[in-house]
Design an enzyme around this catalytic site. Structure first.
Site, PDB file in Angstrom:
ATOM      1  N   LYS A 153      40.748  42.176  33.477  1.00 31.15           N
ATOM      2  CA  LYS A 153      41.341  41.639  34.544  1.00 31.15           C
ATOM      3  C   LYS A 153      41.621  42.862  35.716  1.00 31.15           C
ATOM      4  O   LYS A 153      42.610  43.140  35.791  1.00 31.15           O
ATOM      5  CB  LYS A 153      42.684  40.777  34.493  1.00 31.15           C
ATOM      6  CG  LYS A 153      42.345  39.259  34.229  1.00 31.15           C
ATOM      7  CD  LYS A 153      43.632  38.518  33.980  1.00 31.15           C
ATOM      8  CE  LYS A 153      44.112  38.269  35.276  1.00 31.15           C
ATOM      9  NZ  LYS A 153      43.426  37.222  36.210  1.00 31.15           N
TER      10      LYS A 153
HETATM   11  N1  PMP Z   1      39.336  33.070  35.971  1.00 34.78           N
HETATM   12  C1  PMP Z   1      39.791  34.042  36.800  1.00 34.78           C
HETATM   13  C2  PMP Z   1      38.796  34.794  37.487  1.00 34.78           C
HETATM   14  C3  PMP Z   1      41.242  34.392  36.973  1.00 34.78           C
HETATM   15  O1  PMP Z   1      41.693  35.298  38.155  1.00 34.78           O
HETATM   16  C4  PMP Z   1      42.077  33.466  36.410  1.00 34.78           C
HETATM   17  C5  PMP Z   1      43.751  33.879  36.697  1.00 34.78           C
HETATM   18  N2  PMP Z   1      44.268  34.710  36.100  1.00 34.78           N
HETATM   19  C6  PMP Z   1      41.740  32.528  35.609  1.00 34.78           C
HETATM   20  C7  PMP Z   1      40.368  32.436  35.187  1.00 34.78           C
HETATM   21  C8  PMP Z   1      42.594  31.546  34.790  1.00 34.78           C
HETATM   22  O2  PMP Z   1      43.205  32.421  33.639  1.00 34.78           O
HETATM   23  P1  PMP Z   1      44.744  32.062  33.302  1.00 34.78           P
HETATM   24  O3  PMP Z   1      44.793  30.697  32.666  1.00 34.78           O
HETATM   25  O4  PMP Z   1      44.816  32.936  32.392  1.00 34.78           O
HETATM   26  O5  PMP Z   1      45.690  32.448  34.377  1.00 34.78           O
END
Ligand code: PMP
Length: 295
Positions: A153
């Site tokens: 991330k």
């Molecule tokens: N895809 C991306 C590119 C994101 O930035 C996020 C948000 N963090 C998600 C999916 C969803 O992930 P999560 O459920 O862990 O927040």
């Protein structure tokens, strides 16, 4: 509405004017850093351990040493939530490479910066949460997984930002990014699910989907509720012809989709979405409500 945003930087809460990062931080110069988005409900962080694990994994993958232990970060989370004027909100936890000389080599960056922000977050208007959002399939593609692993991330969100700009220009609320092979990867900051003939389907991480924490919870809830679910490659055609479609994410929670590229979906919100959304919110309550099981 007064601004209730709070800032914690390198060990303590600070007023906004003091929550500053030097311009030579490599997070700014090169997007060299990682982050997590975490929600809290009833002043309790939801799935904090999973977020801290993913942050540690992102750091390990880019060879960045977390400047605090997970225990210390969890204390910082408690501190900022305790000071926040509302019971529910959103946290942004970031770790940058830190300040160093110009140039890509991070060897001169000796101290990473750790930042925690608590804020209100309304991803979409509450009415759209009920009615569902319009999606477009963006021309901007997801970065290839063999170029930058989507599990990291990173602080660089240029592709999703460009995709979101396309959506706004087209009068839609959200964009779907395809990977280089034309397979559906995910939304700009959400994972994507469809339902077809009773089967719940979501793209695989190898096709460019982040291994979203909310996505994982939905797959677990589907299994518990006997909703057949599969991680499968999806194409735009699968979205156009779906019975239901929805987005999941920490910020988004669950958002139903009513239209993809101008094609209305059969059901919005659909029955499987509604079942899973109810189960998701019950799960959140179970884990964060002060009285535990009392929901
Ligand atoms: N895809 C991306 C590119 C994101 O930035 C996020 C948000 N963090 C998600 C999916 C969803 O992930 P999560 O459920 O862990 O927040």
């Amino acid at each position: 509405m007064p601004d209730s945003t709070l800032y914690w930087l390198n060990g303590r809460l600070r007023p906004e004017q003091e929550a500053v990062i030097p311009v030579m931080d490599h997070g700014l110069l090169y997007g060299d850093g990682v982050f997590e988005g975490i929600r809290f409900y009833h002043r309790r962080p939801f799935r904090l351990a999973a977020h801290l694990q993913r942050l540690a994994d992102s750091c390990a993958a880019i060879r960045l040493t977390l400047p605090y232990t997970r225990e210390k970060l969890a204390e910082a989370v408690d501190e900022i939530i305790g000071a926040f004027p509302e019971e529910n909100g959103y946290l942004r936890l970031m770790v940058t490479r830190g300040t160093g000389p110009m140039g890509l080599d991070p060897a001169g960056c000796t101290r990473p910066n750790a930042i925690l922000i608590a804020a209100r977050l309304e991803m979409v208007h509450p009415e759209l949460r009920q009615e569902g959002v319009r999606l477009i399939i963006a021309a901007t593609r997801r970065l290839p997984a063999d170029g930058l692993d989507p599990r990291i991330k990173s602080l660089n969100y240029l592709n999703p930002i460009l995709a979101r700009m396309e959506a706004t220009r087209a009068g839609a609320q959200e964009a779907v990014l395809l990977n280089g092979q034309g397979r559906v990867a995910e939304g700009s900051a959400e994972n994507l699910f469809i339902v077809r003939d009773g089967l719940l389907a979501t793209p695989r991480p190898v096709d460019g989907a982040l291994a979203g924490i909310t996505r994982g919870i939905i797959l677990a809830l589907a299994a518990a509720l006997n909703v057949p679910a599969r991680e499968v490659p999806l194409t735009p055609y699968d979205l156009y012809t779906a019975d239901e479609c929805f987005l999941t994410g920490t910020g988004a929670e669950l958002i139903p989709v009513r239209e993809v590229d101008g094609r209305p979906l059969r059901h919005c919100p659909g029955p499987i979405f509604s079942t899973l959304a109810r189960a998701f919110h019950e799960q959140v309550e179970r884990e964060t409500h002060p009285e535990g099981q009392a929901t």
